[in-house]
Motif scaffolding. Sequence first.
Motif, PDB file in Angstrom:
ATOM      1  N   ARG A 198       0.831  -1.014   0.154  1.00 35.96           N
ATOM      2  CA  ARG A 198       0.303   0.356   0.234  1.00 35.96           C
ATOM      3  C   ARG A 198       1.648   0.980   0.094  1.00 35.96           C
ATOM      4  O   ARG A 198       1.534   0.873   0.828  1.00 35.96           O
ATOM      5  CB  ARG A 198      -0.270  -0.272   1.190  1.00 35.96           C
ATOM      6  CG  ARG A 198      -1.674  -1.210   1.519  1.00 35.96           C
ATOM      7  CD  ARG A 198      -2.911  -1.458   2.205  1.00 35.96           C
ATOM      8  NE  ARG A 198      -3.541  -0.434   1.933  1.00 35.96           N
ATOM      9  CZ  ARG A 198      -4.414   0.552   3.377  1.00 35.96           C
ATOM     10  NH1 ARG A 198      -4.399  -0.778   4.840  1.00 35.96           N
ATOM     11  NH2 ARG A 198      -5.699   0.786   2.933  1.00 35.96           N
ATOM     12  N   ARG A 199       0.740   1.903  -1.014  1.00 35.40           N
ATOM     13  CA  ARG A 199       1.766   3.484  -0.997  1.00 35.40           C
ATOM     14  C   ARG A 199       0.656   4.753  -0.553  1.00 35.40           C
ATOM     15  O   ARG A 199      -0.809   4.644  -1.857  1.00 35.40           O
ATOM     16  CB  ARG A 199       1.706   3.851  -2.327  1.00 35.40           C
ATOM     17  CG  ARG A 199       3.461   2.409  -2.760  1.00 35.40           C
ATOM     18  CD  ARG A 199       3.771   2.679  -4.124  1.00 35.40           C
ATOM     19  NE  ARG A 199       4.109   1.111  -4.693  1.00 35.40           N
ATOM     20  CZ  ARG A 199       4.821   1.583  -5.711  1.00 35.40           C
ATOM     21  NH1 ARG A 199       4.546   2.160  -6.686  1.00 35.40           N
ATOM     22  NH2 ARG A 199       5.540  -0.009  -5.854  1.00 35.40           N
ATOM     23  N   PRO A 200       0.442   5.612   0.101  1.00 37.21           N
ATOM     24  CA  PRO A 200       0.162   6.478   0.190  1.00 37.21           C
ATOM     25  C   PRO A 200      -0.208   7.758  -1.170  1.00 37.21           C
ATOM     26  O   PRO A 200       0.936   7.679  -1.732  1.00 37.21           O
ATOM     27  CB  PRO A 200       0.826   7.667   1.628  1.00 37.21           C
ATOM     28  CG  PRO A 200       2.041   6.961   1.491  1.00 37.21           C
ATOM     29  CD  PRO A 200       2.081   5.863   0.593  1.00 37.21           C
ATOM     30  N   ARG A 259      -6.474  11.064   3.272  1.00 32.24           N
ATOM     31  CA  ARG A 259      -5.472  10.009   3.995  1.00 32.24           C
ATOM     32  C   ARG A 259      -6.146   8.700   3.028  1.00 32.24           C
ATOM     33  O   ARG A 259      -7.517   7.434   3.396  1.00 32.24           O
ATOM     34  CB  ARG A 259      -6.121   9.184   5.413  1.00 32.24           C
ATOM     35  CG  ARG A 259      -5.200  10.356   5.910  1.00 32.24           C
ATOM     36  CD  ARG A 259      -5.560  10.090   7.640  1.00 32.24           C
ATOM     37  NE  ARG A 259      -6.069   8.750   7.728  1.00 32.24           N
ATOM     38  CZ  ARG A 259      -6.704   8.001   8.898  1.00 32.24           C
ATOM     39  NH1 ARG A 259      -6.973   9.163   9.767  1.00 32.24           N
ATOM     40  NH2 ARG A 259      -7.356   7.426   9.210  1.00 32.24           N
ATOM     41  N   THR A 260      -5.531   8.251   1.686  1.00 28.12           N
ATOM     42  CA  THR A 260      -5.606   7.565   1.055  1.00 28.12           C
ATOM     43  C   THR A 260      -4.337   6.696   0.425  1.00 28.12           C
ATOM     44  O   THR A 260      -3.540   7.466   0.115  1.00 28.12           O
ATOM     45  CB  THR A 260      -6.694   7.970  -0.035  1.00 28.12           C
ATOM     46  OG1 THR A 260      -7.199   6.974  -0.793  1.00 28.12           O
ATOM     47  CG2 THR A 260      -6.189   8.978  -1.440  1.00 28.12           C
ATOM     48  N   HIS A 261      -4.552   5.982   0.015  1.00 28.37           N
ATOM     49  CA  HIS A 261      -3.767   4.672  -0.653  1.00 28.37           C
ATOM     50  C   HIS A 261      -3.945   3.605  -2.098  1.00 28.37           C
ATOM     51  O   HIS A 261      -5.380   4.117  -2.171  1.00 28.37           O
ATOM     52  CB  HIS A 261      -3.230   3.269   0.349  1.00 28.37           C
ATOM     53  CG  HIS A 261      -4.297   3.172   0.307  1.00 28.37           C
ATOM     54  ND1 HIS A 261      -5.321   3.284   1.723  1.00 28.37           N
ATOM     55  CD2 HIS A 261      -4.754   1.505  -0.146  1.00 28.37           C
ATOM     56  CE1 HIS A 261      -6.009   2.102   1.455  1.00 28.37           C
ATOM     57  NE2 HIS A 261      -5.866   1.186   1.090  1.00 28.37           N
TER      58      HIS A 261
END
Length: 91
Positions: A63-65, A74-76
């Motif tokens: 998972r990468r921001p 705040r998502t990825h």
Amino acid sequence: MNATTPRARRLSDRAHRIDFELALYNGKWVGVTAIYTALGLNSHEVRSALNELISAGMAERQRRPVPTESGCRRTHRTYFRLAKTSSEDSA
């Protein structure tokens, strides 16, 4: 037959197709969008099959921001690749 053959037989047809698709990327991280576009599936079909591969130890998830200008979102994005084997690690 090797030790991974019985585990591979329990995978769905979609999981096998995704396994082959990930092999084309040669160990590079790839997003779900690229996978489902190449295979003509939808994202839900791909995600459930990817979870099968991860549970079987055949794929990895990262998972990468997602960078934003304000920095408050705040998502990825999630990327996948085939899991490295011990023979690849020693090479």
